[in-house]
Design a protein around this motif. Structure first.
Motif, short mmCIF file in Angstrom:
data_model
loop_
_atom_site.label_atom_id
_atom_site.label_comp_id
_atom_site.label_asym_id
_atom_site.label_seq_id
_atom_site.Cartn_x
_atom_site.Cartn_y
_atom_site.Cartn_z
N ASP A 183 0.82 -1.21 0.00
CA ASP A 183 0.00 0.00 0.00
C ASP A 183 0.86 1.26 0.00
OD1 ASP A 183 -2.30 -1.51 -0.04
OD2 ASP A 183 -2.65 -1.36 2.11
N MET A 184 2.06 1.19 0.57
CA MET A 184 2.94 2.35 0.69
C MET A 184 3.87 2.49 -0.53
SD MET A 184 2.17 3.74 3.59
CE MET A 184 3.57 4.71 4.10
N SER A 185 3.92 1.47 -1.38
CA SER A 185 4.85 1.52 -2.49
C SER A 185 4.38 2.50 -3.57
CB SER A 185 5.05 0.13 -3.09
OG SER A 185 3.85 -0.36 -3.63
N LYS A 186 5.33 2.96 -4.36
CA LYS A 186 5.00 3.89 -5.44
C LYS A 186 4.26 3.15 -6.54
CE LYS A 186 8.75 7.05 -4.64
NZ LYS A 186 9.85 7.79 -5.24
N LYS A 187 3.31 3.87 -7.14
CA LYS A 187 2.48 3.29 -8.17
C LYS A 187 2.55 4.12 -9.44
CE LYS A 187 -0.76 1.61 -4.71
NZ LYS A 187 -0.07 2.04 -3.52
N CYS A 188 2.29 3.48 -10.57
CA CYS A 188 2.24 4.15 -11.87
C CYS A 188 1.01 3.64 -12.60
CB CYS A 188 3.50 3.83 -12.67
SG CYS A 188 3.44 4.50 -14.35
N CYS A 189 0.30 4.56 -13.25
CA CYS A 189 -0.91 4.19 -13.98
C CYS A 189 -0.73 4.52 -15.46
CB CYS A 189 -2.10 4.96 -13.42
SG CYS A 189 -3.64 4.54 -14.23
N PHE A 190 -1.06 3.56 -16.32
CA PHE A 190 -1.02 3.76 -17.76
C PHE A 190 -2.45 3.86 -18.28
CE2 PHE A 190 2.97 1.47 -17.05
CZ PHE A 190 3.85 2.22 -17.80
N ILE A 191 -2.76 4.99 -18.90
CA ILE A 191 -4.05 5.17 -19.57
C ILE A 191 -3.76 5.90 -20.86
CG2 ILE A 191 -6.32 6.25 -19.46
CD1 ILE A 191 -6.14 6.05 -16.42
N GLY A 192 -4.18 5.33 -21.98
CA GLY A 192 -3.83 5.95 -23.26
C GLY A 192 -4.93 5.85 -24.30
N HIS A 193 -4.55 6.11 -25.51
CA HIS A 193 -5.50 6.16 -26.63
C HIS A 193 -6.03 4.78 -26.97
CE1 HIS A 193 -4.75 10.37 -27.52
NE2 HIS A 193 -3.48 10.12 -27.27
N ARG A 194 -7.25 4.77 -27.42
CA ARG A 194 -7.92 3.51 -27.77
C ARG A 194 -7.17 2.78 -28.89
NH1 ARG A 194 -13.02 1.64 -26.45
NH2 ARG A 194 -13.32 3.61 -25.40
N ASN A 195 -6.79 3.52 -29.90
CA ASN A 195 -6.06 2.93 -31.03
C ASN A 195 -4.66 3.53 -31.08
OD1 ASN A 195 -8.35 1.46 -32.03
ND2 ASN A 195 -9.16 3.40 -32.72
N VAL A 196 -3.67 2.67 -31.24
CA VAL A 196 -2.29 3.14 -31.31
C VAL A 196 -1.50 2.20 -32.22
CG1 VAL A 196 -1.48 1.84 -29.29
CG2 VAL A 196 -0.34 3.94 -29.94
N LYS A 197 -0.60 2.78 -32.97
CA LYS A 197 0.28 1.97 -33.82
C LYS A 197 1.53 1.62 -33.01
CE LYS A 197 2.49 1.85 -38.31
NZ LYS A 197 2.75 2.56 -39.56
N ALA A 198 1.73 0.35 -32.75
CA ALA A 198 2.84 -0.12 -31.91
C ALA A 198 4.12 -0.19 -32.73
CB ALA A 198 2.50 -1.47 -31.29
N THR A 199 4.72 0.96 -32.96
CA THR A 199 5.96 1.02 -33.72
C THR A 199 7.13 0.58 -32.84
OG1 THR A 199 6.42 3.30 -33.10
CG2 THR A 199 5.09 2.95 -35.10
N THR A 200 8.22 0.24 -33.48
CA THR A 200 9.44 -0.13 -32.76
C THR A 200 9.88 1.02 -31.86
OG1 THR A 200 10.12 -1.57 -34.57
CG2 THR A 200 11.83 -0.89 -33.03
N GLU A 201 9.80 2.24 -32.35
CA GLU A 201 10.20 3.42 -31.58
C GLU A 201 9.32 3.59 -30.34
OE1 GLU A 201 12.22 6.56 -30.12
OE2 GLU A 201 12.85 5.28 -31.78
N LEU A 202 8.02 3.41 -30.48
CA LEU A 202 7.11 3.53 -29.33
C LEU A 202 7.43 2.48 -28.29
CD1 LEU A 202 4.69 4.74 -27.87
CD2 LEU A 202 3.22 3.23 -29.23
#
Length: 65
Positions: free
Chosen positions: A7-26
């Motif tokens: 409960d005390m640890s640091k957290k990160c949340c990912f929320i993004g676009h519905r459609n995305v092109k998964a390029t190598t750079e991304l």
């Protein structure tokens, strides 16, 4: 890790676009940020949205780390 420590640890949340092109750079950039969050910022808990390709991609990349 006890529940209190979790409960005390640091957290990160990912929320993004519905459609995305998964390029190598991304994918490279996502991997770089995940590594930085874990190693430099001490993030131990990752949360993800549930309705986008970006969320799914980030979930996949975190699972590989």
């Amino acid at each position: 890790m006890s529940r209190k420590e979790k409960d005390m640890s640091k957290k990160c949340c990912f929320i993004g676009h519905r459609n995305v092109k998964a390029t190598t750079e991304l994918i490279k950039r996502i991997d770089m940020y995940i590594r930085m969050l874990i190693e430099q910022k001490g993030v131990r808990v990752f949360l993800f949205g549930s309705r986008s390709q970006f969320d799914d991609l980030c979930h996949e990349r975190v699972r590989l780390k």
